[in-house]
Write a protein that holds these residues in place. Structure first.
Motif, short mmCIF file in Angstrom:
data_model
loop_
_atom_site.label_atom_id
_atom_site.label_comp_id
_atom_site.label_asym_id
_atom_site.label_seq_id
_atom_site.Cartn_x
_atom_site.Cartn_y
_atom_site.Cartn_z
N LEU A 1 -14.30 -4.68 27.56
CA LEU A 1 -13.65 -5.23 26.37
C LEU A 1 -14.09 -4.51 25.10
N GLY A 2 -15.38 -4.36 24.90
CA GLY A 2 -15.88 -3.72 23.69
C GLY A 2 -15.40 -2.28 23.54
N GLU A 3 -15.35 -1.58 24.64
CA GLU A 3 -14.87 -0.19 24.62
C GLU A 3 -13.40 -0.14 24.22
N TYR A 4 -12.61 -1.09 24.71
CA TYR A 4 -11.19 -1.13 24.36
C TYR A 4 -11.02 -1.42 22.87
N ILE A 5 -11.75 -2.39 22.35
CA ILE A 5 -11.64 -2.74 20.93
C ILE A 5 -12.01 -1.54 20.07
N THR A 6 -13.10 -0.87 20.42
CA THR A 6 -13.51 0.31 19.66
C THR A 6 -12.46 1.40 19.74
N GLY A 7 -11.87 1.60 20.91
CA GLY A 7 -10.82 2.61 21.06
C GLY A 7 -9.60 2.31 20.21
N VAL A 8 -9.20 1.05 20.17
CA VAL A 8 -8.06 0.66 19.34
C VAL A 8 -8.38 0.88 17.87
N ARG A 9 -9.58 0.53 17.47
CA ARG A 9 -9.99 0.73 16.07
C ARG A 9 -10.03 2.21 15.72
N MET A 10 -10.51 3.04 16.63
CA MET A 10 -10.54 4.48 16.39
C MET A 10 -9.12 5.04 16.28
N ASN A 11 -8.23 4.56 17.13
CA ASN A 11 -6.84 4.98 17.09
C ASN A 11 -6.23 4.64 15.73
N ALA A 12 -6.46 3.43 15.27
CA ALA A 12 -5.92 3.01 13.97
C ALA A 12 -6.52 3.85 12.85
#
Length: 162
Positions: free
Chosen positions: A65-76
């Protein structure tokens, strides 16, 4: 045979419920990117326990979960850097980071360069991304391939041998 069919149907229904729960979780993450996001908040939104959120996310998405949230934030953050002239600190807060130093550290570790360097090499010009390197897969920021801003001719000119 009927028992096997019933078991298969029940298993598919359970998997569908899990997928819908994770889909709702992913939707919530994308809609509330600038807010505090953690397993406790997401579990409350889905009315399940925190361990269930972690387990479902790993099973259905294939990453923590944490990795996904960080990835989405990096994408944005990358998209903001490409398409706006906003200050880096404003972009960091808009993407849910609590401080500039944390944003720089996470950005550097995920992207490999500083936000300023990224902005210089990936700036959007008239709807097209300026490619600073021939590896277009590094530019694929969690988009479906057909959503990328490339036409067939520009993809044909890329040397995939390197």
């Amino acid at each position: 045979l009927m028992v096997l069919v019933k078991y298969k149907r029940e298993t598919e229904e359970r998997n569908d419920k899990k997928w819908y729960a994770v889909n709702d979780c992913v939707r919530y993450i994308h809609e509330h990117l600038g807010d505090t996001l953690n397993a406790e908040i997401l579990a409350g939104q889905l009315h399940v326990s925190q361990p269930t959120i972690y387990r479902l996310f790993s099973e259905q998405i294939g990453m923590p979960l944490g990795e996904y949230i960080t990835g989405v934030r990096m994408n944005a953050a990358c998209r903001y850097l490409e398409s706006t002239e906003e200050k880096v600190i404003d972009i960091a807060y808009a993407c849910g980071f609590t401080g500039l130093s944390n944003f720089y550290r996470v950005f550097q570790s995920h992207v490999g360069i500083s936000p300023g360097t990224y902005r210089e090499t990936h700036r959007v010009v008239r709807g097209q991304v300026m490619i600073g390197q021939p590896d277009i897969m590094k530019l694929n920021q969690f988009q479906n391939f057909y959503e990328l801003g490339y036409d067939k001719e520009s993809l044909r000119s890329v040397d995939f041998q390197n």
